[in-house]
Structures are given as structure tokens and as C-alpha cells.
Design an enzyme around this catalytic site. Structure first.
Site, PDB file in Angstrom:
ATOM      1  CB  ILE A  73      -1.247  -0.371   0.849  1.00 17.78           C
ATOM      2  CG1 ILE A  73      -0.221  -0.204   2.435  1.00 17.78           C
ATOM      3  CG2 ILE A  73      -2.190  -1.319   1.030  1.00 17.78           C
ATOM      4  CD1 ILE A  73      -1.667   0.285   4.081  1.00 17.78           C
ATOM      5  CG  ASP A  74      -0.603   4.419  -2.686  1.00 21.70           C
ATOM      6  OD1 ASP A  74       0.840   3.134  -3.592  1.00 21.70           O
ATOM      7  OD2 ASP A  74      -1.134   4.888  -2.985  1.00 21.70           O
ATOM      8  CE  LYS A  75       6.480   8.840   3.764  1.00 23.34           C
ATOM      9  NZ  LYS A  75       7.684   9.923   3.135  1.00 23.34           N
ATOM     10  NE  ARG A 177      -3.233   8.827  -3.755  1.00 22.35           N
ATOM     11  CZ  ARG A 177      -1.654   8.362  -3.841  1.00 22.35           C
ATOM     12  NH1 ARG A 177      -1.409   7.488  -3.328  1.00 22.35           N
ATOM     13  NH2 ARG A 177      -1.005   9.669  -4.273  1.00 22.35           N
TER      14      ARG A 177
END
Length: 224
Positions: A73-75, A177
């Protein structure tokens, strides 16, 4: 410059462990933490923390930089990740994810008021043709995009924003997103895809650190 060693090193970083046994460990990654070392983030990652906690008990399939990592998963997205502690578990989980048998449910706050109570975005995603840091919905070139499906439903409406539950059928980079932005509703705090510019966000900068997105639930078959 001289080549830097690429092997991730153990670091004593606290972990929020949700479940652990001999095959898997499920952790809740905090917002702001990178999953594995990469250019610009060689330490302080989830992998560094896992190496300290698990020692050699992580699968080697991901190599010396990404041991045990089967999905990311993204930062600036917090939430649940399952990590493989041996090669058999890694292979099993990779297949489950590949064939969409792992259910991943997210909570998000998107800007604007959704007209419908639920819906599905079925739109292929690929690398943005100009800005390489971004992904985009690309329908015209099947060689530059991959199938992406996101199911969403409204949990609560705030007028200027909407609290959503999103379930991934696929797992493309930045999928939720990109898909919410394509609907005209970028995620709150997500300046990369059109969020971050409302008066509310400006007033509450200290509370909004990146996109408002959280991996809230995992449903999977245990490898053993």
C-alpha cells in the site's frame, strides 16, 4: 556514486501486529511509512521493522529488499498488510492475490458529494503518459494499461466530502486514488490526483497528511 548495498537491514521499529503465526504476519502499517526500501527510502520501512521482529523467518521470494512482501500500500495510506513468513506461504498468497481471491476493503474520504449510494468503477489504469509519478485511466492503449475494478459505497455524507468504503477487485498502483479522481471526487489530502486544495484542507493541514485512505479489512484463506 559508488553502488550502495541493497540488502535491507533490521531496525528496531515498533509494529502494530494484528495476527501472527508460523506462516503469516498481519500488520497495520502506519501512514507515512514506506513498505520496502527503494530509492530515497533506504531505511525506516516496514521491511526493516519486520526483519528485526521476525529475524530470518520471512520468505526469500521477494529478495533481499522485499522479503515476505506479497502486496503493498502507498506510503501515505495506512492499514492492513499480510506478509509471508516462508516461501510456501508467499507462493500461496501471491496466487490468491493474482486470481482476486483476497478481499481488500478500504475506507476513504473523497471530496464532494456522491450522487449515488454505491457504484463500480471499471476503468483500466496505466502509467500517466507525461507525469511518470502518476497513474491514469487509459482506455485507448491496452498495452499501456491493465484492467482495474473498484466497488464503492457511501458510508456517510458531509456535504463537502463523502466517507466511502471501497473494495478492490484488482490491485493496481494508486487504484482507488485514480478511480475516485476519475469520478470527479479526488481523495481528501491527495494533491497528486486533485485533492488538497479545499478551504477545509487548508484549515486542517496538521490533521491531513496525504490522502485520506485506510486499508481497513483483509479477508483471505490461510496458506496452511
Amino acid at each position: 556514486p559508488e553502488a550502495a548495498p541493497c540488502e535491507a537491514q533490521p531496525e528496531n521499529i515498533p509494529l502494530d501486529i494484528i495476527y501472527e503465526d508460523d506462516d503469516i504476519i498481519v500488520v497495520c502499517k502506519p501512514q507515512g511509512m514506506v513498505v520496502h526500501p527503494a530509492a530515497g527510502n533506504t531505511s525506516g520501512t516496514l521491511v526493516n521493522a519486520l526483519l528485526y521482529h521476525c529475524g530470518p523467518s520471512l520468505s526469500g521470494i521477494g529478495g533481499v529488499v522485499r522479503p515476505g512482501i506479497v502486496h503493498r500500500i502507498d506510503k501515505d495510506t495506512g492499514g492492513l498488510l499480510v506478509v509471508a513468513k516462508n516461501d510456501a506461504a508467499h507462493l500461496f498468497l501471491s496466487e490468491e492475490i493474482k486470481y482476486h481471491r483476497v478481499e481488500r476493503t478500504y475506507r476513504a474520504i473523497a471530496l464532494g458529494n456522491f450522487k449515488e449510494d454505491s457504484g463500480t468503477v471499471d476503468a483500466p489504469i496505466g502509467r500517466h503518459p507525461i507525469d511518470r509519478k502518476r497513474m491514469a485511466v487509459i482506455r485507448s492503449d491496452e498495452h499501456r494499461s491493465r484492467e482495474a475494478v473498484t466497488h464503492w459505497r457511501v458510508l456517510e455524507r458531509f456535504g463537502f466530502a463523502t466517507y466511502l468504503e471501497c473494495e478492490l477487485e484488482t490491485g493496481r498502483t494508486h487504484q482507488i486514488r485514480v478511480h475516485t479522481s476519475s469520478l470527479g471526487h479526488p481523495l481528501m489530502g491527495d494533491s497528486l490526483y486533485g485533492g488538497g486544495g479545499t478551504p477545509f484542507e487548508a484549515r486542517h493541514k496538521a490533521l491531513i497528511c496525504g490522502q485520506c485512505l485506510f486499508a481497513a479489512r483483509l479477508r483471505l484463506t490461510h496458506p496452511r
